[in-house]
Scaffold this motif. Sequence first.
Motif, PDB file in Angstrom:
ATOM      1  N   ARG A 119     -33.816  -1.402  -7.135  1.00 45.36           N
ATOM      2  CA  ARG A 119     -33.171  -2.405  -6.299  1.00 45.36           C
ATOM      3  C   ARG A 119     -34.124  -3.550  -5.955  1.00 45.36           C
ATOM      4  N   ILE A 120     -33.544  -4.700  -5.700  1.00 48.53           N
ATOM      5  CA  ILE A 120     -34.308  -5.875  -5.301  1.00 48.53           C
ATOM      6  C   ILE A 120     -34.391  -5.888  -3.778  1.00 48.53           C
ATOM      7  N   PHE A 121     -35.599  -5.761  -3.242  1.00 44.21           N
ATOM      8  CA  PHE A 121     -35.818  -5.791  -1.800  1.00 44.21           C
ATOM      9  C   PHE A 121     -36.212  -7.207  -1.403  1.00 44.21           C
ATOM     10  N   ARG A 122     -35.339  -7.890  -0.694  1.00 45.12           N
ATOM     11  CA  ARG A 122     -35.570  -9.277  -0.320  1.00 45.12           C
ATOM     12  C   ARG A 122     -36.300  -9.360   1.022  1.00 45.12           C
ATOM     13  N   ARG A 123     -36.776 -10.557   1.332  1.00 44.29           N
ATOM     14  CA  ARG A 123     -37.506 -10.743   2.586  1.00 44.29           C
ATOM     15  C   ARG A 123     -36.660 -10.383   3.796  1.00 44.29           C
ATOM     16  N   PRO A 126     -34.684  -5.323   6.158  1.00 41.46           N
ATOM     17  CA  PRO A 126     -35.462  -4.828   7.307  1.00 41.46           C
ATOM     18  C   PRO A 126     -36.750  -4.139   6.871  1.00 41.46           C
ATOM     19  N   ILE A 127     -37.793  -4.356   7.642  1.00 41.24           N
ATOM     20  CA  ILE A 127     -39.104  -3.814   7.280  1.00 41.24           C
ATOM     21  C   ILE A 127     -39.072  -2.292   7.213  1.00 41.24           C
ATOM     22  N   ARG A 128     -38.233  -1.646   8.043  1.00 41.65           N
ATOM     23  CA  ARG A 128     -38.154  -0.180   8.002  1.00 41.65           C
ATOM     24  C   ARG A 128     -37.650   0.305   6.647  1.00 41.65           C
ATOM     25  N   VAL A 129     -36.737  -0.480   6.040  1.00 42.46           N
ATOM     26  CA  VAL A 129     -36.206  -0.116   4.728  1.00 42.46           C
ATOM     27  C   VAL A 129     -37.274  -0.318   3.666  1.00 42.46           C
ATOM     28  N   ARG A 130     -37.948  -1.480   3.710  1.00 41.45           N
ATOM     29  CA  ARG A 130     -38.981  -1.761   2.711  1.00 41.45           C
ATOM     30  C   ARG A 130     -40.156  -0.798   2.836  1.00 41.45           C
ATOM     31  N   LEU A 131     -40.561  -0.507   4.075  1.00 38.51           N
ATOM     32  CA  LEU A 131     -41.681   0.417   4.293  1.00 38.51           C
ATOM     33  C   LEU A 131     -41.306   1.826   3.855  1.00 38.51           C
ATOM     34  N   GLY A 132     -40.069   2.248   4.164  1.00 41.75           N
ATOM     35  CA  GLY A 132     -39.634   3.573   3.747  1.00 41.75           C
ATOM     36  C   GLY A 132     -39.641   3.724   2.242  1.00 41.75           C
ATOM     37  N   ASN A 133     -39.200   2.685   1.551  1.00 41.47           N
ATOM     38  CA  ASN A 133     -39.203   2.734   0.088  1.00 41.47           C
ATOM     39  C   ASN A 133     -40.622   2.793  -0.458  1.00 41.47           C
ATOM     40  N   LYS A 134     -41.534   2.022   0.124  1.00 36.64           N
ATOM     41  CA  LYS A 134     -42.926   2.044  -0.339  1.00 36.64           C
ATOM     42  C   LYS A 134     -43.543   3.430  -0.162  1.00 36.64           C
ATOM     43  N   MET A 135     -43.248   4.083   0.965  1.00 36.35           N
ATOM     44  CA  MET A 135     -43.778   5.423   1.199  1.00 36.35           C
ATOM     45  C   MET A 135     -43.215   6.414   0.187  1.00 36.35           C
ATOM     46  N   VAL A 148     -42.943   4.049  -9.808  1.00 40.49           N
ATOM     47  CA  VAL A 148     -41.671   3.328  -9.795  1.00 40.49           C
ATOM     48  C   VAL A 148     -41.649   2.408  -8.581  1.00 40.49           C
ATOM     49  N   ARG A 149     -40.843   1.357  -8.670  1.00 44.25           N
ATOM     50  CA  ARG A 149     -40.750   0.395  -7.573  1.00 44.25           C
ATOM     51  C   ARG A 149     -39.679   0.776  -6.556  1.00 44.25           C
ATOM     52  N   ASP A 150     -38.857   1.759  -6.901  1.00 48.23           N
ATOM     53  CA  ASP A 150     -37.756   2.165  -6.024  1.00 48.23           C
ATOM     54  C   ASP A 150     -37.345   3.580  -6.404  1.00 48.23           C
ATOM     55  N   THR A 151     -37.316   4.472  -5.421  1.00 47.28           N
ATOM     56  CA  THR A 151     -36.953   5.864  -5.727  1.00 47.28           C
ATOM     57  C   THR A 151     -35.505   6.195  -5.402  1.00 47.28           C
TER      58      THR A 151
END
Length: 204
Positions: A119-123, A126-135, A148-151
């Motif tokens: 998925r494309i994570f845009r600016r 929400p940071i909680r979504v982007r941070l959760g995906n990074k973790m 992978v860039r998205d699990t």
Amino acid sequence: MKPIRIALIPAYQPDETLLALVRELALRDFFLIVVNDGSGSEYEPLFDEVSRSAVILHHHENQGKGASMRTGRAYLREHFPFHYTAVTLDCDGRHRICDAEHLCRVAEENRDALVWGTRIFRRKTPIRVRLGNKMQCLAAKLTTGISVRDTGSGLCAFSDLLTAKMLEMPDNKGDFEMELLRCCKRSHIPVPQVKVRNQEIEEA
């Protein structure tokens, strides 16, 4: 000969969105397999409607996404012993049909690979979504060795060459995507990534 395209959809207590999804996929010439993962008797009328466009496979009790995918893949192995490309979609309509078609095209060109939608994570996401995906991506890298860039997109495509390997996966009820990556690592299956849009992320 062009391979048949198959959409595999696990469904637990779906709403009318599933019906719209299967109808649109059928118009795009997909063969449809929907796994009713123990949704209950009150959902039978909806699955009856869905059965006009799709093969319905049933679990008597809810068993989770991994078990649903195993049931669908076992059906593929039994009924499609020829050239095909399968794509997995969620039943809630968050995946675009054009993205599913694109993943199928990539899988048809890379029949030994599991094509992974990211998925494309845009600016504005929400940071909680982007941070959760990074973790989650870091955990995937540490436990599977695959970056992978998205699990969590839930959208991936594969050819008939991979079905038998995927049937060896355990039915991990809460960790399907991670187990799928472990399977690819064990079997030396390439995992090319393709960017996809996702309504859930864009509306978060």
